[in-house]
Design a protein around this motif. Structure first.
Motif, mmCIF file in Angstrom:
data_model
loop_
_atom_site.group_PDB
_atom_site.id
_atom_site.type_symbol
_atom_site.label_atom_id
_atom_site.label_comp_id
_atom_site.label_asym_id
_atom_site.label_seq_id
_atom_site.Cartn_x
_atom_site.Cartn_y
_atom_site.Cartn_z
ATOM 1 N N VAL A 35 -0.800 -21.367 -49.803
ATOM 2 C CA VAL A 35 -1.657 -22.433 -49.279
ATOM 3 C C VAL A 35 -2.592 -21.801 -48.253
ATOM 4 O O VAL A 35 -2.326 -21.786 -47.055
ATOM 5 N N ARG A 46 -6.340 -22.135 -48.456
ATOM 6 C CA ARG A 46 -7.656 -22.757 -48.326
ATOM 7 C C ARG A 46 -7.566 -24.074 -47.567
ATOM 8 O O ARG A 46 -6.573 -24.789 -47.662
ATOM 9 N N LYS A 84 -8.996 -26.982 -47.963
ATOM 10 C CA LYS A 84 -8.797 -28.195 -48.759
ATOM 11 C C LYS A 84 -7.355 -28.325 -49.247
ATOM 12 O O LYS A 84 -6.831 -29.438 -49.358
ATOM 13 N N ASP A 85 -6.701 -27.192 -49.522
ATOM 14 C CA ASP A 85 -5.307 -27.239 -49.961
ATOM 15 C C ASP A 85 -4.372 -27.606 -48.809
ATOM 16 O O ASP A 85 -3.404 -28.352 -48.991
ATOM 17 N N LYS A 117 -4.923 -31.345 -48.056
ATOM 18 C CA LYS A 117 -4.319 -32.153 -49.124
ATOM 19 C C LYS A 117 -2.805 -32.204 -48.969
ATOM 20 O O LYS A 117 -2.176 -33.256 -49.130
ATOM 21 N N ARG A 118 -2.206 -31.078 -48.616
ATOM 22 C CA ARG A 118 -0.756 -31.010 -48.448
ATOM 23 C C ARG A 118 -0.305 -31.823 -47.238
ATOM 24 O O ARG A 118 0.727 -32.514 -47.291
#
Length: 215
Positions: free
Chosen positions: A133, A135, A137-138, A141-142
């Motif tokens: 993980v 980035r 955005k990742d 999102k998480r």
């Protein structure tokens, strides 16, 4: 650990004035998430954390912090900041080394880097963030999927999700996040160091100087 409460002075007399709270300063870009989190820490440790937000590059934020420290030295009516933290993300900036050099002129100022973004620290309250993980955005999102953020743009923190997890967050960062990437000589703002955050430094300082009331 419960907060330390003031005991009445002898002979039943009350204190004439409240003891002043310790003061800290945060200078950051984040207008929502970071501001909300430092307000949470201020309440948790029963301290004052002034939050200054500007849409500036890290080196400019560092100069701003140094200027604030210099000016407060001439104001005898205000208690000095015990520490000043310049809180930045890696995702949008490339002058972090310069920012750190600027802050060397003031020992009580520290650069607090989150790689790639501050939400790494929020996730650390629940888990050791996987090295996959990396980035922004990742990570964001998480954090939303784990119930740590909600609201517009998923920038609002769900404070109840952090309750009694501060020690776990520190442990997850220092023993987990990015450990596999730390064997090289890369600076902590190098992309290969993600996920990473310096926030345990802030917690360590507050733990050393103030009692914490767990929520």
């Amino acid at each position: 650990m419960p907060r330390r409460k003031q005991t009445p002075p002898q002979h039943g007399r009350r204190r004439s004035a409240r003891q002043r709270k310790a003061r800290y300063l945060v200078v950051a870009v984040g207008a929502v998430t970071e501001k909300q989190y430092f307000a949470y820490l201020a309440d948790l440790y029963d301290v004052v954390i002034d939050y200054r937000q500007k849409n500036l590059a890290p080196s400019q934020l560092a100069k701003m912090a140094v200027d604030i420290v210099a000016k407060q030295g001439t104001n005898t009516g205000v208690d000095a900041y015990q520490q000043v933290w310049v809180v930045v993300d890696v995702d949008d900036f490339h002058d972090l080394a310069q920012a750190e050099r600027v802050l060397r002129s003031e020992p009580q100022t520290k650069l607090i880097v989150s790689n790639p973004c501050f939400e790494v620290w929020l996730l650390s309250h629940l888990e050791r963030v996987p090295c996959s993980v990396m980035r922004t955005k990742d990570v964001e999102k998480r954090a939303k999927a784990k119930g740590l953020t909600d609201g517009s743009g998923s920038k609002q923190i769900v404070i109840s999700a952090l309750a009694n997890k501060l020690d776990a967050a520190v442990d997850n960062v220092t023993r987990g996040n990015g450990v596999g990437n730390q064997e090289g000589a890369h600076p902590r703002w190098d992309a290969s160091m993600a996920p990473w955050t310096d926030m345990p430094q802030v917690v360590a300082y507050l733990d050393e100087h103030h009692q914490r009331g767990e929520r």
